[in-house]
Design a protein around this motif. Structure first.
Motif, PDB file in Angstrom:
ATOM      1  N   SER A  74     -16.086   1.646  -6.859  1.00  0.00           N
ATOM      2  CA  SER A  74     -15.120   1.329  -5.801  1.00  0.00           C
ATOM      3  C   SER A  74     -15.658   1.715  -4.426  1.00  0.00           C
ATOM      4  O   SER A  74     -15.403   1.022  -3.435  1.00  0.00           O
TER       5      SER A  74
ATOM      6  N   VAL B  57     -17.021  -4.347   1.935  1.00  0.00           N
ATOM      7  CA  VAL B  57     -15.951  -5.031   2.671  1.00  0.00           C
ATOM      8  C   VAL B  57     -15.604  -4.320   3.966  1.00  0.00           C
ATOM      9  O   VAL B  57     -14.996  -4.914   4.864  1.00  0.00           O
ATOM     10  N   CYS B  58     -15.974  -3.043   4.073  1.00  0.00           N
ATOM     11  CA  CYS B  58     -15.744  -2.281   5.314  1.00  0.00           C
ATOM     12  C   CYS B  58     -17.058  -1.627   5.746  1.00  0.00           C
ATOM     13  O   CYS B  58     -17.237  -0.399   5.620  1.00  0.00           O
TER      14      CYS B  58
ATOM     15  N   TYR C  59       0.839  -1.204   0.000  1.00  0.00           N
ATOM     16  CA  TYR C  59       0.000   0.000   0.000  1.00  0.00           C
ATOM     17  C   TYR C  59       0.874   1.255   0.000  1.00  0.00           C
ATOM     18  O   TYR C  59       0.623   2.199  -0.757  1.00  0.00           O
TER      19      TYR C  59
ATOM     20  N   ASN D 250      -9.452  -2.607   6.528  1.00  0.00           N
ATOM     21  CA  ASN D 250      -9.004  -3.995   6.636  1.00  0.00           C
ATOM     22  C   ASN D 250      -8.221  -4.369   5.379  1.00  0.00           C
ATOM     23  O   ASN D 250      -8.016  -3.535   4.486  1.00  0.00           O
ATOM     24  N   GLU D 251      -7.779  -5.626   5.314  1.00  0.00           N
ATOM     25  CA  GLU D 251      -6.922  -6.037   4.199  1.00  0.00           C
ATOM     26  C   GLU D 251      -7.621  -5.861   2.854  1.00  0.00           C
ATOM     27  O   GLU D 251      -7.001  -5.418   1.883  1.00  0.00           O
ATOM     28  N   TRP D 252      -8.901  -6.233   2.772  1.00  0.00           N
ATOM     29  CA  TRP D 252      -9.630  -6.082   1.521  1.00  0.00           C
ATOM     30  C   TRP D 252      -9.794  -4.612   1.149  1.00  0.00           C
ATOM     31  O   TRP D 252      -9.683  -4.241  -0.025  1.00  0.00           O
ATOM     32  N   GLY D 253     -10.042  -3.784   2.137  1.00  0.00           N
ATOM     33  CA  GLY D 253     -10.157  -2.358   1.882  1.00  0.00           C
ATOM     34  C   GLY D 253      -8.865  -1.759   1.351  1.00  0.00           C
ATOM     35  O   GLY D 253      -8.880  -0.913   0.452  1.00  0.00           O
ATOM     36  N   LYS D 254      -7.749  -2.208   1.903  1.00  0.00           N
ATOM     37  CA  LYS D 254      -6.446  -1.724   1.432  1.00  0.00           C
ATOM     38  C   LYS D 254      -6.197  -2.146  -0.009  1.00  0.00           C
ATOM     39  O   LYS D 254      -5.685  -1.360  -0.820  1.00  0.00           O
ATOM     40  N   LEU D 255      -6.526  -3.386  -0.338  1.00  0.00           N
ATOM     41  CA  LEU D 255      -6.311  -3.883  -1.701  1.00  0.00           C
ATOM     42  C   LEU D 255      -7.183  -3.132  -2.710  1.00  0.00           C
ATOM     43  O   LEU D 255      -6.729  -2.822  -3.822  1.00  0.00           O
ATOM     44  N   ILE D 256      -8.416  -2.825  -2.330  1.00  0.00           N
ATOM     45  CA  ILE D 256      -9.288  -2.045  -3.206  1.00  0.00           C
ATOM     46  C   ILE D 256      -8.700  -0.660  -3.432  1.00  0.00           C
ATOM     47  O   ILE D 256      -8.660  -0.154  -4.555  1.00  0.00           O
TER      48      ILE D 256
END
Length: 432
Positions: free
Chosen positions: A351, A358-359, A48, A389-395
């Motif tokens: 997005s 996811v959040c 990130y 969270n991890e999914w939020g960071k990846l998005i």
């Protein structure tokens, strides 16, 4: 394999280069030799941070001053510089420094990345670009040193001034100041605010405009339509944004001008972003969406895109000619501007929707601001970045890459149909 790579479109090569450099940068930031003693981060946080630096976004999950040592901070500065100038531009610059020729493929990439009018003079443009960048960043670092020297030791002041100059000129917004000594401590320092605003403003104009102004000795009548539009929009948005922010928030005029410029590109804040009034926040979001000039180090849909869209809408609604500054706007410019804006809005809306899934703890305003900031590579947040969270960071990572490369680049990298002569007969669709 080599033949297959050679057939890749410039859009795919640019996308692949961004992905490769992001991966390399994340590995370097993840390894322990770039961390302060006792500090460590997860790989997703390293990825990130690397993408945020490469895409000159400025969103940060970790405290860069507390986590990264001088080596790690140097990696961040290099990623910012590569991202600001462009991956293909930096690659061609390395070839020039090694005394090698810039081939046709590299020229095509630079032409597409920097949106140049022609393929002639690319090497000359590169030399001017690098010389201009080094000159401006040295001046910025030299002047910034005297500001940081008041609070830090000499060597630390040198490092801070160099990093701040690189980050400001490239519209990155990342800082290696500690949380206790963030940009907010300079809210009453006119010299620091003016210096930073100037670096961000010049970087946001774009290298094409800077070069043209220098060659023509800043004579307005000799500038091209692109340069005139870029300068006009930059000044108009700086002043207009400052007036609106001053009217909607209890801030000084200097902070208003600083925040107006910062919102369009860099994301530095001397007035807490969470403290803006709803009206002020809306102004900031609009400035973030518009962004800086085409071919600059900043993000957004670009000022020239909005200008072309406004002229095109005026042409359709009033039947007046799409003209400005004694030039006529090509019809293709309006069509391209409309496509860019529609793709940008779709990217941000979709997005935001996925991020809310996811959040779910985020509010609509928090999620929308986060995705707007990521797409426009500004780096402003309502304080929710670190809590993703991890999914939020990846998005957010994917949105930052999309925003930096541009929605048109992503769309054409996926697939681009070659126009054929055979067509179906035109049909009529009722619109509006």
């Amino acid at each position: 394999m080599r033949r297959h790579m050679f057939r890749w479109s410039p859009a795919r090569i640019i996308a692949g280069a961004f992905g490769s450099i992001s991966f390399i940068g994340s590995i370097l930031l993840y390894l322990p030799w770039g961390h302060m003693p006792g500090q460590s981060i997860t790989y997703v946080d390293a990825l990130y941070t690397a993408v945020s630096a490469l895409c000159v976004t400025g969103l940060s999950i970790v405290d860069t001053a507390a986590v990264f040592n001088p080596f790690g901070q140097a990696i961040l500065a290099v990623l910012i510089q590569v991202g600001g100038l462009g991956v293909s531009t930096m690659g061609a610059g390395v070839l020039l420094m090694l005394g090698r020729k810039v081939g046709i493929r590299q020229r095509n990439l630079i032409h597409d990345t920097m949106n140049l009018d022609s393929y002639s003079g690319v090497v000359r443009f590169l030399r001017t670009l690098f010389a201009t960048t080094v000159f401006i960043e040295i001046i910025g670092a030299f002047l910034g040193y005297f500001v940081f020297r008041r609070d830090y030791e000499m060597m630390e002041s040198i490092g801070l001034s160099i990093f701040h100059s690189i980050s400001s000129f490239n519209n990155a917004g990342l800082t290696i100041l500690t949380k206790e000594r963030s940009m907010e401590m300079y809210v009453e320092d006119p010299f620091m605010l003016i210096l930073t605003t100037a670096l961000v403003f010049v970087g946001g104009l774009g290298f094409i405009v800077i070069r043209e102004c220098w060659v023509n000795r800043f004579r307005w009548r000799k500038l091209s339509m692109h340069s005139r539009v870029s300068i006009f929009m930059a000044v108009f948005l700086l002043i207009g944004g400052a007036v609106l922010l001053k009217l909607t928030n209890p801030i000084s005029w200097l902070v208003a001008f600083f925040s107006s410029q910062s919102a369009r590109s860099v994301g530095y804040m001397v007035y807490p972003f969470e403290s803006w009034s709803p009206a002020g926040l809306l102004v900031m979001l609009v400035l973030m969406f518009i962004g800086t000039s085409t071919g600059s180090t900043g993000g957004g849909v670009k000022t020239s895109t909005v200008f072309a869209l406004v002229l095109g809408v005026r042409r359709v609604t009033t039947n007046a000619r799409a003209e400005a500054f004694h030039y006529s706007l090509p019809p293709l410019a309006f069509r391209k501007a409309a496509v860019v804006v529609v793709l940008a809005i779709a990217d941000i809306v979709i997005s935001t929707f996925i991020l809310l899934l996811v959040c779910p703890e985020l509010s609509l305003a928090e999620a929308f601001t986060e995705m707007m900031s990521a797409f426009t590579t500004v780096g402003l947040s309502l304080g929710t970045t670190a809590s993703l969270n991890e999914w939020g960071k990846l998005i957010s990572i994917l949105v930052m890459l999309t925003g930096r490369m541009g929605p048109m680049t992503i769309a054409t990298a996926w697939y681009f149909y070659e126009e054929t002569r055979a067509r179906y007969p035109e049909g009529n669709v009722t619109v509006g």
